[in-house]
Design a protein around this motif. Structure first.
Motif, PDB file in Angstrom:
ATOM      1  N   ASP A  17       0.811  -1.222   0.000  1.00  0.00           N
ATOM      2  CA  ASP A  17       0.000   0.000   0.000  1.00  0.00           C
ATOM      3  C   ASP A  17       0.845   1.274   0.000  1.00  0.00           C
ATOM      4  O   ASP A  17       0.314   2.380   0.094  1.00  0.00           O
ATOM      5  CB  ASP A  17      -0.950   0.007   1.202  1.00  0.00           C
ATOM      6  CG  ASP A  17      -0.219   0.041   2.541  1.00  0.00           C
ATOM      7  OD1 ASP A  17       1.024   0.022   2.559  1.00  0.00           O
ATOM      8  OD2 ASP A  17      -0.906   0.082   3.581  1.00  0.00           O
ATOM      9  N   GLY A  18       2.170   1.134  -0.095  1.00  0.00           N
ATOM     10  CA  GLY A  18       3.051   2.292  -0.125  1.00  0.00           C
ATOM     11  C   GLY A  18       3.600   2.701   1.221  1.00  0.00           C
ATOM     12  O   GLY A  18       4.492   3.550   1.294  1.00  0.00           O
ATOM     13  N   SER A  19       3.060   2.144   2.308  1.00  0.00           N
ATOM     14  CA  SER A  19       3.621   2.427   3.632  1.00  0.00           C
ATOM     15  C   SER A  19       4.969   1.723   3.770  1.00  0.00           C
ATOM     16  O   SER A  19       5.311   0.834   2.986  1.00  0.00           O
ATOM     17  CB  SER A  19       2.653   1.964   4.723  1.00  0.00           C
ATOM     18  OG  SER A  19       2.510   0.552   4.701  1.00  0.00           O
ATOM     19  N   ALA A  20       5.736   2.130   4.777  1.00  0.00           N
ATOM     20  CA  ALA A  20       7.072   1.570   4.950  1.00  0.00           C
ATOM     21  C   ALA A  20       7.325   1.248   6.417  1.00  0.00           C
ATOM     22  O   ALA A  20       6.982   2.048   7.301  1.00  0.00           O
ATOM     23  CB  ALA A  20       8.132   2.544   4.444  1.00  0.00           C
ATOM     24  N   VAL A  21       7.908   0.084   6.665  1.00  0.00           N
ATOM     25  CA  VAL A  21       8.415  -0.236   7.993  1.00  0.00           C
ATOM     26  C   VAL A  21       9.856   0.269   8.071  1.00  0.00           C
ATOM     27  O   VAL A  21      10.695  -0.079   7.232  1.00  0.00           O
ATOM     28  CB  VAL A  21       8.359  -1.746   8.274  1.00  0.00           C
ATOM     29  CG1 VAL A  21       9.016  -2.070   9.609  1.00  0.00           C
ATOM     30  CG2 VAL A  21       6.906  -2.232   8.267  1.00  0.00           C
ATOM     31  N   VAL A  22      10.104   1.135   9.033  1.00  0.00           N
ATOM     32  CA  VAL A  22      11.400   1.808   9.185  1.00  0.00           C
ATOM     33  C   VAL A  22      11.973   1.484  10.557  1.00  0.00           C
ATOM     34  O   VAL A  22      11.272   1.560  11.569  1.00  0.00           O
ATOM     35  CB  VAL A  22      11.223   3.338   9.038  1.00  0.00           C
ATOM     36  CG1 VAL A  22      12.533   4.065   9.298  1.00  0.00           C
ATOM     37  CG2 VAL A  22      10.676   3.677   7.660  1.00  0.00           C
ATOM     38  N   ARG A  23      13.247   1.116  10.590  1.00  0.00           N
ATOM     39  CA  ARG A  23      13.950   0.897  11.863  1.00  0.00           C
ATOM     40  C   ARG A  23      14.798   2.128  12.153  1.00  0.00           C
ATOM     41  O   ARG A  23      15.600   2.559  11.316  1.00  0.00           O
ATOM     42  CB  ARG A  23      14.814  -0.361  11.793  1.00  0.00           C
ATOM     43  CG  ARG A  23      13.980  -1.641  11.748  1.00  0.00           C
ATOM     44  CD  ARG A  23      14.823  -2.835  11.419  1.00  0.00           C
ATOM     45  NE  ARG A  23      15.759  -3.200  12.469  1.00  0.00           N
ATOM     46  CZ  ARG A  23      15.636  -4.259  13.271  1.00  0.00           C
ATOM     47  NH1 ARG A  23      14.572  -5.050  13.155  1.00  0.00           N
ATOM     48  NH2 ARG A  23      16.554  -4.547  14.178  1.00  0.00           N
ATOM     49  N   ALA A  24      14.598   2.700  13.347  1.00  0.00           N
ATOM     50  CA  ALA A  24      15.286   3.934  13.724  1.00  0.00           C
ATOM     51  C   ALA A  24      15.992   3.754  15.054  1.00  0.00           C
ATOM     52  O   ALA A  24      15.464   3.105  15.966  1.00  0.00           O
ATOM     53  CB  ALA A  24      14.298   5.096  13.818  1.00  0.00           C
TER      54      ALA A  24
END
Length: 254
Positions: A17-24
């Motif tokens: 869906d265009g969302s992103a899982v980001v690790r910060a």
């Protein structure tokens, strides 16, 4: 994974869906005065897309030292360092950079200059995220004013989704921490994962380092990494005088 270890954080990815899982990761590196090889190993083990650095090198040779840390961590320098009076941002090659701004805050005579390292980045075609790394003052009154400036800067980034964090030099019950958390979501209590306390690294007794997000960013887990492949407890103690804060976030498409 040991019997009492936390469940793994999600890996970085872009969703259909265009969302992103980001690790910060937020990490006070104490000007890289400790074991820099251990520091790079800790960062690598956390596999972050973004690193919000505090106390990055900022005197003679700072560019080369910060670039070396990024390179040995498998990352690149995004912004900050000396132009932001210490805060910096590192990122993975997955990160598309739209803009960066380094901000110097008003200085109080006799106290250290402070600043923010900020950026707007994108993951995949549509998941945009504002980012701000900070290291707030040791002085209570100045710290409270800087908390307000942090919130103003978050609003001025001009994107709906923002990640802010760093070394607040204050516990969650303090008035500056509460000021920030009243407007932004404190990621650790939103989705506890790993350890809680961040300082001092050899025997942590307080949480003074934190990550915050604007509403709309889903927190999938946040805390001090304690049980990751390739992460040795001895490296956490040797790398610097703070423990890092790692979070996995889902950033909506915008």
């Amino acid at each position: 994974m040991t019997a009492d270890a936390p469940a793994p954080l999600p890996a970085s990815r872009t969703e259909a869906d265009g969302s992103a899982v980001v690790r910060a990761l937020s990490y006070n590196v104490r000007s890289m005065r400790d074991d820099t090889a251990a520091l790079a190993r800790v960062i690598r083990a956390c596999a972050p897309d973004l690193v919000l650095v505090q106390e990055a090198p900022r005197f003679t040779g700072w560019r080369g030292r910060l670039a070396r840390l990024a390179r040995e961590s498998g990352l690149v320098v995004l912004s900050g360092g000396a132009p932001a009076a210490g805060p910096a941002l590192l990122c993975s090659l997955r990160t598309a950079v739209e803009r960066t701004v380094d901000v110097l805050l008003p200085v109080t005579p006799g106290l250290h200059r402070r600043g923010f390292a900020t950026a707007v980045v994108r993951f995949g075609p549509a998941a945009r995220l504002g980012v701000l790394s900070c290291h707030l003052s040791l002085a209570s009154a100045e710290r409270y004013e800087q908390g307000g400036m942090l919130l103003e800067r978050v609003r001025s980034l001009g994107v709906p989704h923002v990640l802010a964090g760093g070394d607040l030099n204050e516990r969650p019950g303090g008035r500056t921490f509460r000021r920030v958390a009243a407007e932004l979501r404190d990621c650790r209590p939103a989705a506890p994962w790993g350890g809680e306390f961040t300082s001092p690294a050899h025997d942590p007794v307080q949480r003074i380092d934190a990550l915050f997000t604007t509403p709309g960013v889903e927190v999938l887990g946040c805390g001090v990494p304690t049980d990751l492949p390739g992460l040795a407890p001895s490296d956490l103690r040797a790398a610097t005088d703070h423990l890092p804060v790692l979070a996995a976030l889902r950033v909506p498409a915008s």
